[in-house]
Design an enzyme around this catalytic site. Structure first.
Site, mmCIF file in Angstrom:
data_model
loop_
_atom_site.group_PDB
_atom_site.id
_atom_site.type_symbol
_atom_site.label_atom_id
_atom_site.label_comp_id
_atom_site.label_asym_id
_atom_site.label_seq_id
_atom_site.Cartn_x
_atom_site.Cartn_y
_atom_site.Cartn_z
ATOM 1 N N GLU A 193 -3.965 51.755 -20.017
ATOM 2 C CA GLU A 193 -4.199 50.845 -21.135
ATOM 3 C C GLU A 193 -5.606 50.305 -21.042
ATOM 4 O O GLU A 193 -6.015 49.767 -20.030
ATOM 5 C CB GLU A 193 -3.206 49.681 -21.125
ATOM 6 C CG GLU A 193 -1.833 50.055 -21.601
ATOM 7 C CD GLU A 193 -1.045 48.847 -22.047
ATOM 8 O OE1 GLU A 193 -1.665 47.834 -22.415
ATOM 9 O OE2 GLU A 193 0.184 48.918 -22.021
ATOM 10 N N GLU A 201 4.428 47.310 -17.743
ATOM 11 C CA GLU A 201 3.774 46.180 -17.074
ATOM 12 C C GLU A 201 4.798 45.203 -16.483
ATOM 13 O O GLU A 201 4.689 43.982 -16.624
ATOM 14 C CB GLU A 201 2.853 45.445 -18.046
ATOM 15 C CG GLU A 201 1.674 46.277 -18.492
ATOM 16 C CD GLU A 201 0.725 45.536 -19.395
ATOM 17 O OE1 GLU A 201 -0.482 45.778 -19.303
ATOM 18 O OE2 GLU A 201 1.192 44.714 -20.206
#
Length: 715
Positions: free
Chosen positions: A327, A244
């Site tokens: 995710e 991320e």
């Protein structure tokens, strides 16, 4: 995730049960209390279950979405007679292809470092029974290199054995080697000793000093996993680059360096991938355009996935963008002082049509992470349990509504029959454990090696003196005066207990507790007037409660990080004494302080308790020791230690650090003790109580978890 999404997620656990967030776009997760990361990680393509640590199932698009991503007639015809290529895992025509056959990933996160090795197979079998075919796991750098150059790849850090077990059980693996992982793990997986390097490193950047350390770490790690790549006959089908990054920075040179480094060790056949929040800003900053790296997305449960998957395609080469949410959360993490997070089973199962998740685990030792809110003083440390309200519970239970609902939905979208579901593992309460006070913490300071004591004009951080976890004791002295003095510590990470000692005063054998200063609120403390013929010693015991793992404040040094002021003047002349409570993977495995506390218990075993001259049996910080017996080997089962009625501290069972307890703050009352920690015959429990013991000096071994303690009950 953005502050708005964070708030929405929090509301989801205080209002009607619903799983509104899986992972959320990390757009402006800068101001978030990021535990967005707790999202059990929905792995690929649509379904993600947090497998042990956070088992997040991951799917390629389910049949009900075929209208969105149907292949053209030309592409369907081209792959109708696709040649089988054993040992290949590829992306083509916006699909995954395994050995030449179309393959749907149904995966979930299972973090090997949150599960005892003896239970890895048990949890993997349960994940397989849920319907998963892929496991996603992080690799935390700090677990494997707790000290510079001292590498650990054994026990709970035995990554190679975990990969072999996945292969044995025919489970594919998506590997997330960082070097930054987040994961609600201390410092996002970075080793704390990085914070002691001068000049300071610029983490997660193309800073040359930082990259040299990353090159060295990956130069050790990646050759270990290379034999387990799918094209080499192993289970690893994809390897993630960073984590991320788009929510943190936009240093493309850094990402390109990691890609080049990975390719140099892993070769050109393995699929490399990035994960970023599903909005344009995050993807622009965190992805590498073209077909060298596969760009995946993550997003919340309530999001409409197809516009996000459409956006994802813009950041992948044509035909190289199978929709994949890497995710997604079926549960949520919990901080100390919060209400335990829960999500509704049926709602989660219905969300499985788009994305989902599976299991959590335990933050053993001192490895729990922490989050911040609008600034770094808005600090929230994670509880020891990482249960995450996932379908597979912290202790491996699967006989629950969420597991059944998710398995039912997964079964609708798989052609093969699912394996049978194992029964829950047995759990047993061993009853009350009578404790006795065996040593005051300050009485054990004589056992500290003088060479480990650091002296400085001003306080130094924990990292600077080599104490990465646990506690650091700061000692100075000041001249008494007639009226009360005011102590000010502007910056302390995370909690300081303050004591004073007048050496010339009668019955002044050990320091007297004055009060506490913490990161969240109080910065000042009144020191009582003391008629003392000599200088008064000042003791400040600082606890590291877990480093921030996400957002702009991850540079989270511990200890006293500012000057200390007494009545407006800087107090100079400090000694710093490390209190060496080792973490779960450190060497030596036997804790010196714990062993001294145990030896004291032998000398006082015939006494009713250890008292000071005034007869005060409640003086803390102090060690308490108890014993419980397991008569038969077949009675060794998982148990939970209940700390209801106690204050705050750490607990060790048979030399294994089972974690922090804080029932006075809540919500966690009981700590999970897996059966492999226990033994036939005598078992030893040692706790360090920081605040106040239960008057009865009794702790109970029970057969269930409990998240109803403390201040969180009123929330």
């Amino acid at each position: 995730m953005s502050q708005q999404l964070w708030l929405e997620r929090q509301k989801a656990f205080t209002g009607p049960p619903q799983l509104t967030e899986t992972t959320t776009t990390a757009n402006s997760r800068k101001t978030m209390a990021r535990r967005s990361r707790t999202k059990t990680k929905l792995f690929f393509l649509l379904i993600s279950l947090i497998a042990f640590l956070a088992f997040v199932p991951v799917f390629a698009p389910l049949p009900s979405f075929s209208s969105h991503y149907s292949l053209s007639h030309r592409h369907r015809h081209r792959h109708q007679h696709r040649k089988v290529q054993p040992g290949s895992f590829e992306i083509d025509d916006d699909k995954f292809w395994k050995d030449g056959e179309h393959f749907r990933i149904i995966g979930g996160d299972l973090h090997y470092f949150r599960v005892l090795p003896q239970y890895w197979e048990d949890r993997l079998v349960r994940a397989k029974a849920l319907g998963l075919n892929t496991i996603q796991t992080y690799v935390p750098w700090n677990l494997h290199e707790p000290q510079p150059g001292k590498l650990v790849f054994e026990g709970i850090a035995d990554l190679v054995s975990f990969l072999k077990l996945c292969h044995k059980l025919d489970m594919l693996v998506m590997l997330r080697p960082g070097p930054y992982i987040c994961g609600e793990w201390d410092f996002g997986g970075f080793p704390a000793w990085l914070l002691a390097i001068e000049p300071p490193l610029k983490l997660r950047s193309s800073d040359s000093a930082y990259l040299r350390l990353v090159d060295n770490w990956w130069g050790i790690l990646l050759p270990k996993v290379t034999p387990f790549l799918y094209n080499n006959g192993g289970p690893i089908i994809m390897v993630q680059i960073e984590n991320e990054f788009g929510s943190y920075g936009d240093d493309k040179a850094y990402l390109h360096h990691l890609v080049e480094l990975a390719r140099g060790h892993l070769g050109d056949e393995i699929i490399l991938y990035t994960t970023d929040g599903g909005d344009r800003e995050n993807l622009e900053k965190g992805t590498i355009r073209g077909d060298a790296v596969f760009s995946t997305v993550d997003f919340t449960t309530g999001s409409n996935p197809w516009p996000i998957f459409k956006l994802q395609k813009e950041f992948n080469a044509p035909g190289k963008s199978p929709p994949l949410c890497s995710e997604f959360y079926t549960g949520w993490l919990t901080h100390w002082g919060e209400k335990n997070a829960k999500t509704d089973a049926d709602f989660t199962a219905s969300a499985l049509e788009t994305d989902i998740m599976v299991h959590g685990g335990t933050n053993f030792g001192f490895y729990n992470g922490a989050n911040t809110g609008v600034d770094e003083s808005d600090y929230k440390s994670d509880i020891t349990s990482y249960d995450y309200d996932a379908p597979i519970s912290e202790s491996g239970d699967v006989e629950n509504a969420k597991f059944n609902a998710l398995r039912r939905v997964i079964g609708l979208h798989t052609t093969a029959s699912l394996p049978s579901v194992p029964s829950n593992n047995g759990k047993l309460g061993y009853g009350p454990i009578q404790l006795q006070k065996t040593a005051f913490l300050f009485d054990l300071l004589d056992n500290i090696n003088p060479a480990d004591v650091v002296e400085s004009e001003n306080p130094l951080s924990m990292e600077s003196v080599g104490q990465m976890f646990g506690f650091l004791l700061y000692i100075s002295e000041y001249t008494p005066k007639d009226d009360k003095s005011v102590l000010l510590i502007p910056e302390v990470h995370d909690r300081a207990q303050v004591f004073t000692l007048c050496h010339s005063k009668e019955n002044s054998r050990r320091p007297t507790h004055v009060g506490s200063i913490d990161r969240l609120s109080s910065k000042t403390l009144g020191l009582p007037n003391a008629k003392c013929a000599s200088n008064i010693s000042l003791f400040v015991l600082v606890e590291n409660q877990g480093r921030v793992n996400y957002g702009p404040y991850i540079f989270d040094k511990k200890g006293i990080l500012s000057s200390v002021f007494l009545d407006g003047r800087i107090l100079h002349g400090w000694k710093m004494i490390p209190i060496p409570f080792h973490n779960l993977n450190e060497v030596p495995k036997i804790n010196a302080i714990i062993q001294v506390a145990l030896s004291r218990s032998i000398t006082v075993s015939t006494q009713t308790g250890l008292k000071d001259k005034s007869g005060n049996v409640s003086e803390v910080p102090a060690f308490f020791t108890g014993h419980f017996f397991i008569e038969n080997a077949d009675q060794i089962q998982d148990t939970f230690i209940s700390f209801s009625g106690w204050g705050k501290g750490i607990a060790v069972v048979n030399d294994f650090n089972i974690g922090r307890y804080w029932p006075s703050f809540g919500p966690q009352c009981n700590l999970y003790v897996p059966a492999p920690i226990l033994r036939h015959g005598e078992n030893v429990l040692v706790i360090l109580e920081l605040d106040y013991p239960s008057p009865e000096l009794v702790i109970h071994s029970v057969d269930h978890p409990d998240f109803t303690c403390g201040s969180s009950k009123s929330k």
